[in-house]
Motif scaffolding. Sequence first.
Motif, PDB file in Angstrom:
ATOM      1  N   SER A 111      32.146  23.584   0.454  1.00 38.17           N
ATOM      2  CA  SER A 111      33.031  24.736   0.619  1.00 38.17           C
ATOM      3  C   SER A 111      32.622  25.900  -0.274  1.00 38.17           C
ATOM      4  CB  SER A 111      34.478  24.328   0.294  1.00 38.17           C
ATOM      5  OG  SER A 111      34.571  23.799  -1.021  1.00 38.17           O
ATOM      6  N   PHE A 112      31.484  25.765  -0.956  1.00 38.19           N
ATOM      7  CA  PHE A 112      30.986  26.842  -1.802  1.00 38.19           C
ATOM      8  C   PHE A 112      30.142  27.787  -0.955  1.00 38.19           C
ATOM      9  CE2 PHE A 112      27.893  28.778  -4.677  1.00 38.19           C
ATOM     10  CZ  PHE A 112      28.711  29.222  -5.706  1.00 38.19           C
ATOM     11  N   GLN A 113      30.463  29.058  -0.953  1.00 39.05           N
ATOM     12  CA  GLN A 113      29.786  30.057  -0.135  1.00 39.05           C
ATOM     13  C   GLN A 113      29.349  31.203  -1.030  1.00 39.05           C
ATOM     14  OE1 GLN A 113      31.965  31.215   3.336  1.00 39.05           O
ATOM     15  NE2 GLN A 113      30.655  32.944   3.801  1.00 39.05           N
ATOM     16  N   LEU A 114      28.056  31.573  -0.914  1.00 38.85           N
ATOM     17  CA  LEU A 114      27.510  32.616  -1.775  1.00 38.85           C
ATOM     18  C   LEU A 114      26.411  33.354  -1.033  1.00 38.85           C
ATOM     19  CD1 LEU A 114      27.450  33.898  -4.641  1.00 38.85           C
ATOM     20  CD2 LEU A 114      25.647  32.255  -5.201  1.00 38.85           C
ATOM     21  N   GLU A 115      26.490  34.661  -1.023  1.00 35.39           N
ATOM     22  CA  GLU A 115      25.436  35.498  -0.426  1.00 35.39           C
ATOM     23  C   GLU A 115      24.376  35.761  -1.484  1.00 35.39           C
ATOM     24  OE1 GLU A 115      24.809  39.865   1.713  1.00 35.39           O
ATOM     25  OE2 GLU A 115      26.813  39.206   1.102  1.00 35.39           O
ATOM     26  N   ILE A 116      23.136  35.428  -1.153  1.00 34.30           N
ATOM     27  CA  ILE A 116      22.046  35.558  -2.106  1.00 34.30           C
ATOM     28  C   ILE A 116      21.028  36.561  -1.589  1.00 34.30           C
ATOM     29  CG2 ILE A 116      22.379  33.196  -2.903  1.00 34.30           C
ATOM     30  CD1 ILE A 116      19.887  32.420  -1.307  1.00 34.30           C
ATOM     31  N   LYS A 117      20.223  37.051  -2.508  1.00 30.59           N
ATOM     32  CA  LYS A 117      19.137  37.977  -2.197  1.00 30.59           C
ATOM     33  C   LYS A 117      17.817  37.219  -2.337  1.00 30.59           C
ATOM     34  CE  LYS A 117      21.751  41.907  -3.975  1.00 30.59           C
ATOM     35  NZ  LYS A 117      21.801  43.013  -4.965  1.00 30.59           N
ATOM     36  N   VAL A 118      17.026  37.256  -1.270  1.00 29.34           N
ATOM     37  CA  VAL A 118      15.782  36.502  -1.235  1.00 29.34           C
ATOM     38  C   VAL A 118      14.622  37.468  -1.088  1.00 29.34           C
ATOM     39  CG1 VAL A 118      14.454  34.725  -0.039  1.00 29.34           C
ATOM     40  CG2 VAL A 118      16.933  34.501  -0.244  1.00 29.34           C
ATOM     41  N   ARG A 119      13.557  37.195  -1.838  1.00 29.70           N
ATOM     42  CA  ARG A 119      12.319  37.958  -1.694  1.00 29.70           C
ATOM     43  C   ARG A 119      11.164  37.011  -1.930  1.00 29.70           C
ATOM     44  NH1 ARG A 119       9.942  42.971  -1.727  1.00 29.70           N
ATOM     45  NH2 ARG A 119       7.932  43.105  -2.795  1.00 29.70           N
ATOM     46  N   GLN A 120      10.354  36.829  -0.868  1.00 31.41           N
ATOM     47  CA  GLN A 120       9.196  35.945  -0.943  1.00 31.41           C
ATOM     48  C   GLN A 120       7.952  36.698  -0.516  1.00 31.41           C
ATOM     49  OE1 GLN A 120      11.437  32.038   0.741  1.00 31.41           O
ATOM     50  NE2 GLN A 120       9.212  31.849   0.466  1.00 31.41           N
ATOM     51  N   GLU A 121       6.899  36.500  -1.267  1.00 32.24           N
ATOM     52  CA  GLU A 121       5.614  37.121  -0.960  1.00 32.24           C
ATOM     53  C   GLU A 121       4.622  36.050  -0.549  1.00 32.24           C
ATOM     54  OE1 GLU A 121       4.317  39.410  -4.254  1.00 32.24           O
ATOM     55  OE2 GLU A 121       6.055  40.779  -4.217  1.00 32.24           O
ATOM     56  N   GLY A 122       3.748  36.419   0.376  1.00 33.93           N
ATOM     57  CA  GLY A 122       2.700  35.500   0.812  1.00 33.93           C
ATOM     58  C   GLY A 122       3.159  34.454   1.803  1.00 33.93           C
ATOM     59  N   VAL A 123       4.262  34.700   2.528  1.00 31.11           N
ATOM     60  CA  VAL A 123       4.693  33.756   3.558  1.00 31.11           C
ATOM     61  C   VAL A 123       3.675  33.818   4.701  1.00 31.11           C
ATOM     62  CG1 VAL A 123       6.526  33.115   5.151  1.00 31.11           C
ATOM     63  CG2 VAL A 123       7.101  34.058   2.899  1.00 31.11           C
ATOM     64  N   PRO A 124       3.041  32.732   5.057  1.00 37.07           N
ATOM     65  CA  PRO A 124       1.995  32.790   6.096  1.00 37.07           C
ATOM     66  C   PRO A 124       2.609  32.941   7.494  1.00 37.07           C
ATOM     67  CG  PRO A 124       2.295  30.536   5.334  1.00 37.07           C
ATOM     68  CD  PRO A 124       3.170  31.370   4.478  1.00 37.07           C
TER      69      PRO A 124
END
Length: 833
Positions: free
Chosen positions: A795-808
């Motif tokens: 029941s834990f809900q959290l909006e996160i910020k994602v940044r990934q480099e080099g995703v093939p």
Amino acid sequence: ENLLTSVLSTRSRLGSGANSEPDAEAGIDASEADGDRCSLCEAKLGKRRLNPRHHCRLCNRCVCGACSPTSVPIYGQAGLHRACNACLSGLGDTADVSGRVSRLHRKLQSLTGKDSERQAKFPSEALELCEQSVGVLEQELDEGKLAKARSDRLYAETRSAEVSCRQLAWRLRCVGGETGRPTADLPQPASLGQAVALCETATKALEDAQRKRRFSWGRGDSAEGQQRWSSDARVPLRSGDTQAYSIFTPRPSLGGRSVGTDEALASSIGGPLSEAVSESGTPREGSPTALRPESTARCLGCSRFRLSKPGKWIAGTTSCLAVIACLAVAVCFWLVPLYAQRTMDGTSIMLLSAAISQPGNDSVLLMAQTSMSSSCIISSHVHGFNATLGVGGRNFGWAIFPDIEMSADGRTFVTLNSTLHITESKLFAEAMAPLLQGKAIRWSITGKPKVTAAGLSMGLVLRQSLELPATALEEVTGADVDIVDGSATELHATADTVFFSSSLLEIKALGSTTFALHPVAADGTVEMGMDLGRVVMPDFQVSRGYNRRKASFFLRKSSDTESHLSEFMGRWASGLTQTVAIRGPVDSVSPFLENITVQLVSMAGIAEGMMTSAYISKAHSLRGHEAASGKECPLIGAKDCLRGSVVSAQNVLHHAVELVDASFDVDVPDTLSYKTVMHELFFPREISCNKSTRIARMRTVPGMWSYMDPTRVQDSFAILPPAQMPGQKSLTSFFLSAEPQPGQSDGEQCIAAGIDPMDCCFTTILSAAACFYRRKDLSLIPLVMSGNVTLLVGSFQLEIKVRQEGVPLTYAEEIAEFQVGALRMSCSDFVFD
């Protein structure tokens, strides 16, 4: 005492329960307890006579119901209990007795000097308080008896000392010449001080006599004189016997010194010479001036006394020995302690290893190995002593040091295993804080040990300092984060913490230790005002070398912490390493350990990030599928056509994670600026696109699952199943719809609206990127994915910020060799700036 006797008899009736023995003084026989007749009215008892047997709970007598109609409360027992009329008749004075006993209790309290707030409600309770006060008085009486016995013993010793002093005074007078005076003639001393005064008086008289006893005797050569001196009887002095005795009234000299006077002679024989000898030369009657032959023999020839050479040698040797003895005494009692104190002041203490463990409310177990270097020329034994520990001139506690065998001119190893008692918790915490933050500190050690050396015992003063090296932890990292469960406001996770300690100080057996979790700003400042949650280590300890500990994280979501938690979880999901701070211990059982350290921790994210790869093809990216049916979109007249990419995400947790409302901006790390030719039947079209790194925006939408499962046409989320085994991960692939990023499209249609509603740069960007990186000998397109996604754990809900480099991003060949209907392009048509 009479009142206490009455009260105690009343207590036997009121305070005893049903199990009490019958009162022998009241004339109650034990056989009456189960008799067949009432003890009061003699009525026959028994069920057959319809007169049941009862027992009075105060006196234990067997009575009938008519003689025991009343129930009363009994002290120390619950409820009401039956009482006979005889006992109730004796309770008439209960109130008076209770009042008298209460007054007696207050008087006893005033005698003991102790006040009690407890008030008696029952006579038995008042009696109990009286007995407690009497017990205190009895204890004080015993102490008084002991003090009197000590006083009597001291008095007997004083009287013995008086007798000894009186005997000593008599002996001193005998030495002074008063042998004829018996001991009984001495005054009886009234106190020890008077007895000592007698001794002082006799001693002073003896000293005066010795100073005045300087006289000379002359002895003639006549036979009469020799006969008189050889007689055993006492020899009287005769005034006409000038040849046998000569008394020198002038002061003759012996080696230049004056040797005697008539007064000295008179003093030596007990009085004036005129009083001792009559005109006829015979001693006066009752005169004590008769001389013993041995005493007169010592006086003869004293005017001509000279020391021989052996005598001078003996006298000189004796004097030298006396001087040497004085010097030896001075060395033993002054020089040796002074040298020992200077040696102790020059002793240095070095810490080899140390450990603190088992902290309590005001103490901690201290174990240490130290090395003591001393310049002492002889071995010594330092007895165990209490040492006071402090820092900066203030003391924070004490500990017991063991016996120490100090070796001569060498190093002594001391093992300390003692309890450090903390007297100033705040000062101890202030002293430990710099130590755990990477700064060495010095503890002062003071005490008064007893030292034995060369057979001499002496008390010295220890004033030393002990340097404790820094205990800051190095390379503190947290990895292998695993989410256990989540509630509406808290996320429970675990992680493996690894750190390295090169310090000599170890921390052991602290038990479950809790730390507060704080974010760290970009400039490295710890935001102490922002509390993200708690970090709990079940068995926290710090050993020398590498340490690996399991930690539980409890992240608390609130309106103040939500943005920081979003950034923290986003960087973790992106596979990035971030720095957080832990402060503590908090809520510790030992107040002196509260908040003594702030430690930076490097938290590792998911290896390779949450988004692992993406895939584009002609079917998913160029043609697409209908959102409602999942079928491939027709070339012309397609409605609600979803074009995008299939992405893969990993879950390293042992708990399922749901991705909701995902939206990622997909870019490439290089700037694409190109010109190309799109061949359309017989009329080629030239396309020019300016510099840009943007590819598309991909997000979750309803219908993203329809091409795989038509029943999930309304689902717009992805569920990442949990990992099956530790160290493993689960992979999940799902479709994300693609659209231009804000400002990426110019709004013009490159092809007919029924075929492709986008502009030419967005239509050709995938083919351009594939051809661009193919020319760099890359078979894939490296992507930069950044955006928002909502994590749902329990029941834990959290909006996160994602940044990934080099995703093939892998692609099918038809992406590089573009062909849709009559439209076609190839990598040879692209010209890159």
